[in-house]
Design an enzyme around this catalytic site. Structure first.
Site, PDB file in Angstrom:
ATOM      1  CE1 TYR A 248      51.871  81.636  45.327  1.00 16.13           C
ATOM      2  CE2 TYR A 248      52.773  83.847  45.151  1.00 16.13           C
ATOM      3  CZ  TYR A 248      52.382  82.779  45.925  1.00 16.13           C
ATOM      4  OH  TYR A 248      52.485  82.835  47.300  1.00 16.13           O
TER       5      TYR A 248
ATOM      6  CG  HIS B 126      51.629  75.527  52.186  1.00 16.73           C
ATOM      7  ND1 HIS B 126      50.263  75.660  52.009  1.00 16.73           N
ATOM      8  CD2 HIS B 126      52.191  76.568  51.519  1.00 16.73           C
ATOM      9  CE1 HIS B 126      50.020  76.745  51.287  1.00 16.73           C
ATOM     10  NE2 HIS B 126      51.167  77.307  50.968  1.00 16.73           N
TER      11      HIS B 126
END
Length: 721
Positions: free
Chosen positions: A484, A682
């Site tokens: 990430y 999302h």
């Protein structure tokens, strides 16, 4: 301060390692849908930037051309994925691995305990209440009956102090917009109150249950769902009144680009409003709810540090902050005093542990620290004197504290790579921990090995990486590397049935704690932010090289995955090192770094990525923007990008333009496909059946191109069969 994360991971079945060979027929050659190129270009600081696929920025629902393009792309992708070997086996396994009970940490109000619960394969978790500690739970809200496709979900929810009313938000088809409704807990009846246009909000009840506070935005103009959002504000809704009578509590019309999110302290006295332009750092405004007139008063005007209020003692606030502490400390601040400088209670940890969660429960202060991304819970007196630790069931991630000052009873959650999220009841007087909800794992933890290693990045920075695999996988194997690296969010141990399906087939799972995340505090975040963003990419590339060089990963068996900022990560490193990675799985990624700020929430990311309208940021962004840095003529890995048509946070145009550019370039024989989900956003609120289907596609794609053999015989071993 980062909120506690909990999802799920585990494992069990067959190793493979040989390089993947393309299947005959439709897998060996793909005819991509033709994507129109238009003559669009802009000049930035003397640089002409072509944008031939800008027409794909039109919202799918408002453009017939974009809608037709989506249909054509999905048809091509579906034809390819359905022909992959083992895809159905993976879907069955992921589904089976989700067959365990999942609870959230209960919130106690009066004598009632509120929590969400999923029996296993329900598409959406439902909301329950337990009247008394040992009474049987009863269902309050079941979103699985709201729509035929189960794409509507419960978002935020909050219960009044006396446990009488429950305010909950409805998330429709994955959107970030919310509609808030109110339930009478005793009767189960939904009241007439309706609050629309809530977004990026918490819900907080006023004392005595007269109404609740929430954040909303003005209604967007018709057909402008993709435009940048602004003028966030905090309102109070009084029960049994129409929304147009809601009281404005706080707004900054002179700074329309700020987000304002309100929370009420557990002590009950203050409404605390955090304001920021999307950064972790924030200003702080309070409303004294004990006063007759609710006046907003800003007590921290600057946005150069994090400030998070965790409670109050009388007029004195107790806060967690990065002010004077890169890894956070606990301080007090008394608005009743003339001197508003904070007074330290618990200093920054001297041994580099990161304060990640904190709460006042009973008469003590509890702090969850990250030590190399693993949790320790330490207890303190309210004056900051250390008072021991809280025993945890193993090495993993703990937090999500729920408890009230003065109460003897409190709760927290614990999860690990090999342990599903369990909920524990904590006695604040005896310091004893007892299980409140312990789901049975879908696998045998003793068949998994979890280790943490460290590797050196390009500049010799040491980076942590978790390695998860079956104990019998002792040689190089196909590996899924996840990352990430943004917004100060740490990668911590958690149980994930989705990743389990990869690991049980003999694959390796690797999770790298790269810079840009929050594994080591604010300095670690800033080292992968703005002009230093390349450090995140270097760290991830170094992780891939380490996995192959150390013999963990087979020479042509490395797949990389990431979502959102992680999707950007995967897209950027694929362009920079297409020779290193064998499969790329970018999800809902930010792919056009020159126009991200033009859409929906994108303006709030300028503090993370930089402002494309400023030359220094522009030159940095164009150097790694996935859409703009594709290496034409290179030999690229197999790519399967994923997005959703209703994503109004990272709009799907990012992925549409990126995949169109990939398909229009000469990048070798491997596929470059996009999977576009419908009635989804999302990620949050996506129904479980869509989650399972999407990841079965992704894992089958990755398995084919890394050489992981999907075994239909041994895959039931983890269930004890």
């Amino acid at each position: 301060m980062k909120s506690w994360t909990a999802i799920a991971i585990s494992l069990c079945v067959q190793v493979a390692g040989a390089s993947a060979q393309p299947l005959e027929g439709q897998l060996s050659k793909i005819e991509y849908p033709k994507t129109e190129r238009i003559d669009a270009a802009e000049s930035h600081f003397g640089v002409t930037v072509a944008d031939p696929y800008r027409w794909l920025e039109n919202p799918p629902g408002g453009s017939e051309a974009v809608s037709a393009w989506i249909v054509a792309q999905n048809k091509t992708t579906r034809s390819y994925l359905d022909a992959l070997p083992g895809r159905d086996i993976l879907e069955q396994r992921i589904r089976a691995l989700f067959e365990y009970e999942r609870y959230t940490v209960p919130r106690k109000r009066g004598d009632r305990y509120f929590f969400t619960f999923n029996r296993g394969l329900e598409n959406q978790p439902a909301l329950y209440v337990r009247d008394g500690a040992f009474r049987e739970a009863r269902l309050l809200i079941d979103p699985n009956v709201w729509s035929d496709d189960n794409a509507d979900a419960i978002g935020e929810w909050s219960v009044s102090d006396d446990g009488r009313y429950l305010a909950f938000s409805v998330q429709d088809g994955g959107t970030d917009w919310r509609t808030v409704r109110v339930l009478d807990v005793e009767s189960g009846q939904v009241l007439q109150d309706v609050v629309e246009r809530a977004r990026f909000t918490h819900i907080n009840w006023a004392p005595h249950g007269s109404g609740f506070f929430y954040s909303r935005m003005p209604e967007p103009a018709q057909g402008s769902s993709g435009e940048a959002i602004a003028n966030h504000a905090v309102y109070f809704h009084r029960l049994a009144t129409p929304q147009d009578e809601d009281r404005l509590i706080y707004a900054t019309p002179d700074r329309p680009g700020l987000l304002h999110v309100a929370n009420r302290t557990e002590g009950g006295r203050y409404l605390v409003i955090s304001s920021s332009p999307g950064t972790n750092e924030n200003a702080l405004t309070i409303v004294d709810l004990a006063a007759s007139a609710w006046q907003a008063r800003t007590i921290v005007p600057n946005m150069d540090a994090e400030w998070s209020v965790i409670g109050n003692e009388g007029s004195k606030l107790i806060l967690v902050t990065t002010d004077g502490a890169e890894r956070r400390r606990v301080v007090s601040l008394d608005p009743a005093e003339a001197d508003l400088r904070p007074k330290e209670i618990v200093p920054e940890d001297a041994d580099n542990a990161v304060l990640n969660d904190a709460a006042i429960m009973g008469h003590k202060l509890f702090i969850a620290y990250l030590v190399d991304a693993k949790t320790e819970i330490r207890r303190f007196d309210l004056n900051g004197t250390p008072d021991g630790t809280v025993a945890l069931p193993g090495i993993g991630t703990a937090g999500g504290f729920q408890g009230h000052p003065g109460d003897r009873e409190a709760f927290f959650g614990f999860t690990a790579f090999d342990a599903p999220t369990a909920i524990y009841r904590y006695d604040t007087q005896t310091n004893s921990v007892t299980p409140w909800a312990e789901p049975e794992a879908s696998i045998h933890p003793d068949e998994i090995t979890v280790e943490q290693r460290f590797y050196r990045s390009t500049d010799a920075t040491e980076v942590p990486i978790f390695i998860v695999r079956r104990k019998d996988v002792t040689t190089a194997a196909p590996t899924l590397l996840y990352g990430y690296g943004g917004f100060g969010i740490p990668q911590v141990p958690y149980y994930n049935p989705i990743h389990l399906a990869w690991v049980e087939q003999g694959g390796v799972l690797a999770i790298a704690g790269i810079r840009g995340g929050g594994e080591y505090g604010r300095a670690w975040h800033r080292a992968g932010q703005l002009e230093k963003k390349q450090n995140s990419f270097d760290d991830f590339i170094a992780a891939g090289a380490f996995l192959k060089k150390s013999g963990i990963t087979s020479s042509d068996g490395l797949a990389i995955q990431g979502e959102s900022n992680g999707g950007l990560l995967v897209g950027a490193v694929t362009n920079q090192r297409p020779d290193l990675f064998d499969v790329a799985l970018p999800g809902v990624g930010v792919m056009d770094m020159l126009r991200f700020d033009k859409f929906t929430a994108g303006g709030f990311w300028i503090s993370e990525f930089g402002d494309p309208s400023q030359e220094r940021h522009f030159r940095n962004l164009i150097a790694y923007s996935p859409y703009h840095t594709i290496k034409h003529g290179g030999d690229y890995p197999a790519i399967l990008a994923t997005t959703a048509d209703a994503d109004d946070r990272v709009v799907p145009a990012h992925t549409f333009k990126y995949i169109a550019a990939l398909q229009g370039a000469e990048l070798g024989p491997k596929p470059r496909l996009v999977r576009i989900e419908t009635r989804a956003g999302h990620g949050a609120g996506m129904p479980l059946d869509k989650v399972i289907s999407q990841h079965a596609d992704m894992w089958a794609f990755a398995a084919h191109w890394t050489g992981l053999k999907i075994d239909p015989v041994k895959q039931t071993r983890s269930s004890g069969e």
